[in-house]
Design a protein around this motif. Structure first.
Motif, PDB file in Angstrom:
ATOM      1  N   GLY A  77       0.786  -1.113  -0.030  1.00  0.00           N
ATOM      2  CA  GLY A  77      -0.036   0.017  -0.092  1.00  0.00           C
ATOM      3  C   GLY A  77       0.910   1.172  -0.107  1.00  0.00           C
ATOM      4  N   GLY A  79       2.511   2.824  -2.606  1.00  0.00           N
ATOM      5  CA  GLY A  79       2.250   3.711  -3.516  1.00  0.00           C
ATOM      6  C   GLY A  79       0.726   4.534  -3.339  1.00  0.00           C
ATOM      7  N   LYS A  80      -0.256   3.590  -2.859  1.00  0.00           N
ATOM      8  CA  LYS A  80      -1.247   4.460  -2.650  1.00  0.00           C
ATOM      9  C   LYS A  80      -1.171   5.322  -1.552  1.00  0.00           C
ATOM     10  CE  LYS A  80      -6.118   3.373  -0.971  1.00  0.00           C
ATOM     11  NZ  LYS A  80      -7.255   2.248  -0.509  1.00  0.00           N
ATOM     12  N   GLN A  81      -0.561   5.062  -0.482  1.00  0.00           N
ATOM     13  CA  GLN A  81      -0.535   6.311   0.365  1.00  0.00           C
ATOM     14  C   GLN A  81       0.254   7.364  -0.265  1.00  0.00           C
ATOM     15  OE1 GLN A  81       1.296   4.929   4.538  1.00  0.00           O
ATOM     16  NE2 GLN A  81       1.032   2.864   3.634  1.00  0.00           N
ATOM     17  N   MET A  83       0.160   8.591  -3.353  1.00  0.00           N
ATOM     18  CA  MET A  83      -0.431   9.008  -4.322  1.00  0.00           C
ATOM     19  C   MET A  83      -1.895  10.076  -3.485  1.00  0.00           C
ATOM     20  SD  MET A  83      -0.301   8.870  -7.387  1.00  0.00           S
ATOM     21  CE  MET A  83      -1.748   9.428  -7.936  1.00  0.00           C
ATOM     22  N   GLN A  84      -2.040   9.408  -2.471  1.00  0.00           N
ATOM     23  CA  GLN A  84      -3.131  10.425  -1.654  1.00  0.00           C
ATOM     24  C   GLN A  84      -2.325  11.359  -0.964  1.00  0.00           C
ATOM     25  OE1 GLN A  84      -4.311   7.020   0.948  1.00  0.00           O
ATOM     26  NE2 GLN A  84      -6.244   6.745  -0.035  1.00  0.00           N
ATOM     27  N   GLY A 103      -0.888  -0.715 -12.676  1.00  0.00           N
ATOM     28  CA  GLY A 103      -1.096   0.446 -12.046  1.00  0.00           C
ATOM     29  C   GLY A 103      -2.603   1.146 -12.378  1.00  0.00           C
ATOM     30  N   LEU A 106      -5.104   0.759  -9.549  1.00  0.00           N
ATOM     31  CA  LEU A 106      -4.943   1.609  -8.341  1.00  0.00           C
ATOM     32  C   LEU A 106      -5.540   2.902  -8.487  1.00  0.00           C
ATOM     33  CD1 LEU A 106      -3.736   2.722  -5.698  1.00  0.00           C
ATOM     34  CD2 LEU A 106      -1.351   2.888  -6.767  1.00  0.00           C
ATOM     35  N   TYR A 107      -5.062   3.548  -9.744  1.00  0.00           N
ATOM     36  CA  TYR A 107      -5.571   4.604 -10.002  1.00  0.00           C
ATOM     37  C   TYR A 107      -7.098   4.838 -10.241  1.00  0.00           C
ATOM     38  CZ  TYR A 107      -0.387   5.269 -10.746  1.00  0.00           C
ATOM     39  OH  TYR A 107       0.892   5.174 -10.498  1.00  0.00           O
ATOM     40  N   LYS A 109      -9.249   3.380  -8.482  1.00  0.00           N
ATOM     41  CA  LYS A 109      -9.778   3.539  -7.185  1.00  0.00           C
ATOM     42  C   LYS A 109      -9.546   4.918  -6.592  1.00  0.00           C
ATOM     43  CE  LYS A 109      -8.916  -1.423  -6.167  1.00  0.00           C
ATOM     44  NZ  LYS A 109      -8.342  -2.287  -5.076  1.00  0.00           N
ATOM     45  N   LEU A 110      -8.486   5.706  -7.095  1.00  0.00           N
ATOM     46  CA  LEU A 110      -8.119   6.778  -6.282  1.00  0.00           C
ATOM     47  C   LEU A 110      -9.090   7.981  -7.342  1.00  0.00           C
ATOM     48  CD1 LEU A 110      -4.497   6.609  -5.985  1.00  0.00           C
ATOM     49  CD2 LEU A 110      -6.075   6.862  -4.240  1.00  0.00           C
ATOM     50  N   ARG A 258      -7.733  12.582 -13.581  1.00  0.00           N
ATOM     51  CA  ARG A 258      -8.612  12.850 -12.466  1.00  0.00           C
ATOM     52  C   ARG A 258      -9.048  14.056 -12.812  1.00  0.00           C
ATOM     53  NH1 ARG A 258      -7.253  15.028  -6.709  1.00  0.00           N
ATOM     54  NH2 ARG A 258      -7.231  16.964  -8.042  1.00  0.00           N
TER      55      ARG A 258
END
Length: 280
Positions: A77, A79-81, A83-84, A103, A106-107, A109-110, A258
């Protein structure tokens, strides 16, 4: 573990990460990315185990890249942290990145959505390519500082993004080839800069895609024997044109965006290639 801001002195640490992952970035490429952008590192016991960066293009846009995690820390996790944390700095901007198939999950989901694909073409040693036969009044030449305004204006008409720092770098440290018409107006241009294993051709913007082959052939004719890479929107140029020059497709990253609070914009020029997947 802690997340902290990246600094210019982190270039070697970022370089180590991308080397571990088999990415082509050189140390000087990392130094350029850090000069133009901002980002975060994840540290564990004083060692950088992950990075993420963004580059602001005016008030409304930014590109995201070098989202990379140490192989030993994959799947936790990180990469997710990262990115957030980064995304919190860009609450209203439109963010764009280029993602692998893995990838992209993941993106999504973001909050990113797919906007098509780019095709990465390259050759380890470009064959001898003759200069093109120019239509009457048309020429391709190296840009000078006097072309700066027209170059920026054409790029803005294609993307809506003001990126003066990028064109400063290309004009003064690398090369921009401009395509001009019989009135001397710049109707297309292509950046040519050292990146990774050789030369990357981009960004490229043009008024009329029918003139793209002339511009590209003129640039390629200057790069005999070099490693050459293009990250290109194939809707603007048939693959057969590239393969006849020895360029082969090696990857198809996803373009992901996004949405942000951005002004209405209708392109009046065409984006053909990006400078790098990170810088756009």
């Amino acid at each position: 573990m802690l997340i902290r801001r990246l600094t210019y002195t982190d270039a070697e640490k970022g370089f180590r990460l991308t080397q571990q992952c088999g990415w082509p970035h050189r140390l000087v490429d990392w130094q350029l990315l850090l000069t133009l952008g901002e980002g975060y590192a994840m540290e564990h016991d004083g060692r950088v185990i992950g990075t993420v960066m963004a580059w602001r293009w005016g008030e409304h846009y930014a590109s995201v890249g070098v989202v990379v995690v140490d192989n030993a820390w994959q799947g936790k996790g990180i990469g997710k942290q990262l990115m957030q944390t980064l995304m919190a700095d860009f609450p209203d901007q439109q963010l764009r990145l280029h993602a692998t198939q893995q990838g992209a999950i993941l993106y999504e989901k973001l909050g990113f959505t797919a906007r098509g694909t780019l095709s990465q073409f390259q050759t380890p040693q470009l064959a001898l390519i003759p200069p093109p036969v120019y239509p009457q009044g048309v020429e391709v030449r190296l840009a000078t500082s006097e072309d700066r305004s027209q170059v920026e204006q054409l790029a803005y008409r294609a993307t809506g993004m003001p990126r003066p720092q990028l064109y400063d770098y290309l004009l003064h440290k690398q090369r921009i080839f401009v395509l001009s018409d019989s009135q001397g107006e710049i109707v297309g241009f292509m950046g040519c800069h050292r990146f990774g294993r050789g030369f990357s051709l981009g960004p490229c913007y043009i008024n009329d895609s029918s003139r793209l082959t002339v511009l590209l052939q003129a640039v390629l004719s200057q790069l005999t024997g070099e490693f050459v890479r293009l990250d290109i929107d194939e809707r603007q140029l048939d693959e057969a044109v590239l393969t006849q020059w020895g360029l082969k497709r090696v990857d198809i990253p996803h373009i992901m965006v996004r949405a942000g609070q951005v002004p209405a914009f209708t392109p009046t020029a065409i984006e053909v290639t990006v400078m790098t997947p990170a810088l756009g």
